[in-house]
Motif scaffolding. Structure first.
Motif, PDB file in Angstrom:
ATOM      1  N   ASP A  62      41.411  42.299  81.176  1.00  0.00           N
ATOM      2  CA  ASP A  62      40.448  41.627  82.051  1.00  0.00           C
ATOM      3  C   ASP A  62      40.910  40.200  82.343  1.00  0.00           C
ATOM      4  O   ASP A  62      41.151  39.412  81.435  1.00  0.00           O
ATOM      5  N   ASN A  63      41.021  39.868  83.617  1.00  0.00           N
ATOM      6  CA  ASN A  63      41.610  38.585  84.002  1.00  0.00           C
ATOM      7  C   ASN A  63      40.842  37.384  83.485  1.00  0.00           C
ATOM      8  O   ASN A  63      41.422  36.440  82.937  1.00  0.00           O
ATOM      9  N   ARG A  64      39.542  37.372  83.683  1.00  0.00           N
ATOM     10  CA  ARG A  64      38.762  36.209  83.272  1.00  0.00           C
ATOM     11  C   ARG A  64      38.772  36.028  81.765  1.00  0.00           C
ATOM     12  O   ARG A  64      38.910  34.911  81.256  1.00  0.00           O
ATOM     13  N   ARG A  66      41.043  37.099  79.690  1.00  0.00           N
ATOM     14  CA  ARG A  66      42.395  36.722  79.269  1.00  0.00           C
ATOM     15  C   ARG A  66      42.637  35.233  79.485  1.00  0.00           C
ATOM     16  O   ARG A  66      43.156  34.532  78.611  1.00  0.00           O
ATOM     17  N   MET A  67      42.246  34.724  80.644  1.00  0.00           N
ATOM     18  CA  MET A  67      42.501  33.325  80.935  1.00  0.00           C
ATOM     19  C   MET A  67      41.608  32.388  80.141  1.00  0.00           C
ATOM     20  O   MET A  67      41.996  31.255  79.825  1.00  0.00           O
ATOM     21  N   GLY A 134      46.921  34.312  85.908  1.00  0.00           N
ATOM     22  CA  GLY A 134      45.886  35.241  85.485  1.00  0.00           C
ATOM     23  C   GLY A 134      45.695  36.452  86.362  1.00  0.00           C
ATOM     24  O   GLY A 134      44.788  37.251  86.127  1.00  0.00           O
ATOM     25  N   ALA A 135      46.520  36.644  87.380  1.00  0.00           N
ATOM     26  CA  ALA A 135      46.404  37.835  88.224  1.00  0.00           C
ATOM     27  C   ALA A 135      46.938  39.050  87.476  1.00  0.00           C
ATOM     28  O   ALA A 135      47.719  38.933  86.529  1.00  0.00           O
ATOM     29  N   HIS A 136      46.522  40.232  87.914  1.00  0.00           N
ATOM     30  CA  HIS A 136      46.957  41.486  87.281  1.00  0.00           C
ATOM     31  C   HIS A 136      47.452  42.427  88.375  1.00  0.00           C
ATOM     32  O   HIS A 136      46.695  42.833  89.255  1.00  0.00           O
ATOM     33  N   ALA A 151      45.070  33.421  92.131  1.00  0.00           N
ATOM     34  CA  ALA A 151      44.732  33.410  90.709  1.00  0.00           C
ATOM     35  C   ALA A 151      43.641  34.432  90.397  1.00  0.00           C
ATOM     36  O   ALA A 151      42.668  34.574  91.141  1.00  0.00           O
ATOM     37  N   GLU A 152      43.846  35.157  89.301  1.00  0.00           N
ATOM     38  CA  GLU A 152      42.885  36.119  88.746  1.00  0.00           C
ATOM     39  C   GLU A 152      42.521  37.246  89.712  1.00  0.00           C
ATOM     40  O   GLU A 152      41.503  37.910  89.549  1.00  0.00           O
ATOM     41  N   GLY A 170      40.725  35.795  92.886  1.00  0.00           N
ATOM     42  CA  GLY A 170      39.576  36.569  92.438  1.00  0.00           C
ATOM     43  C   GLY A 170      39.287  37.819  93.233  1.00  0.00           C
ATOM     44  O   GLY A 170      38.290  38.498  92.985  1.00  0.00           O
TER      45      GLY A 170
END
Length: 202
Positions: A62-64, A66-67, A134-136, A151-152, A170
């Protein structure tokens, strides 16, 4: 030290061991874990790592989340980029700290991968792409030349982003989608061609 003990952490741990690292422990909720948990509290794991000068990697998909953990890693303890044994990464690519490039993924020349990002199994990040912090980029996703991912953002499994397009911070691109136009920040697109379905992650 790996913060996380679920499915993504399992892939990260396998890549770490194959790269010659020894894992000091995993932190996570035992009820939701697939790996043995040494620390149930992330703070305790980070404090242990700081005391013993152990490098830290965040193994959470999960991006948020993780960051949020990435921001708590003490200075000097963030693991350099983890490049899996079968990953192909150009010498001219730039890969940020605590980011991972997993098995059979490809990162092309002059691509830039931000801190804490994930280039997952068999994903392709082609030449001159930019992937934000933070991107996946999920398994099998393909960013063609010159794509910018904010980002993310999340690029779903098997999705394709056509050359030169931008996916905003996002945003979510659904699995298998084909993106033929820029994706606004915080939006969700699905299908071929990809179209917005409403909702906002912001």
């Amino acid at each position: 030290m790996v913060l996380g003990a679920g499915g993504h952490a399992l892939s990260v741990a396998d890549a770490l061991v194959r790269a010659g690292f020894r894992i000091a422990g995993h932190a996570g909720d035992p009820a939701a874990s697939v790996l043995p948990v040494a620390f149930e509290d992330d703070g305790a794991a980070i404090a242990h790592a700081e005391l013993h000068r152990i490098r830290i990697l965040v193994g959470i998909g999960d991006n948020r989340a993780r960051m949020a953990l990435f921001s708590r890693i003490p200075a000097g303890l963030a693991l350099p980029p983890l490049l899996a044994a079968t990953a192909s990464v150009s010498a001219s690519a730039a890969i940020g700290a605590v980011s991972v490039v997993l098995e059979h993924a490809h990162v092309g020349p002059r691509a830039a991968i931000g801190a804490g990002a994930i280039v997952n199994t068999s994903a392709v990040v082609e030449h001159e792409c930019e992937v934000g912090a933070g991107a996946h980029i999920a398994p099998g996703a393909r960013l063609l030349g010159g794509v910018a991912v904010g980002a993310e953002a999340l690029i779903g499994s098997g999705a394709t982003i056509l050359p030169g397009l931008a996916v905003g911070a996002g945003a979510t691109v659904g699995a298998g989608a084909t993106v033929v136009a820029d994706v606004p920040p915080g939006s969700t697109v699905v299908g071929t061609p990809a179209r917005p379905i409403g909702g906002d992650r912001g």
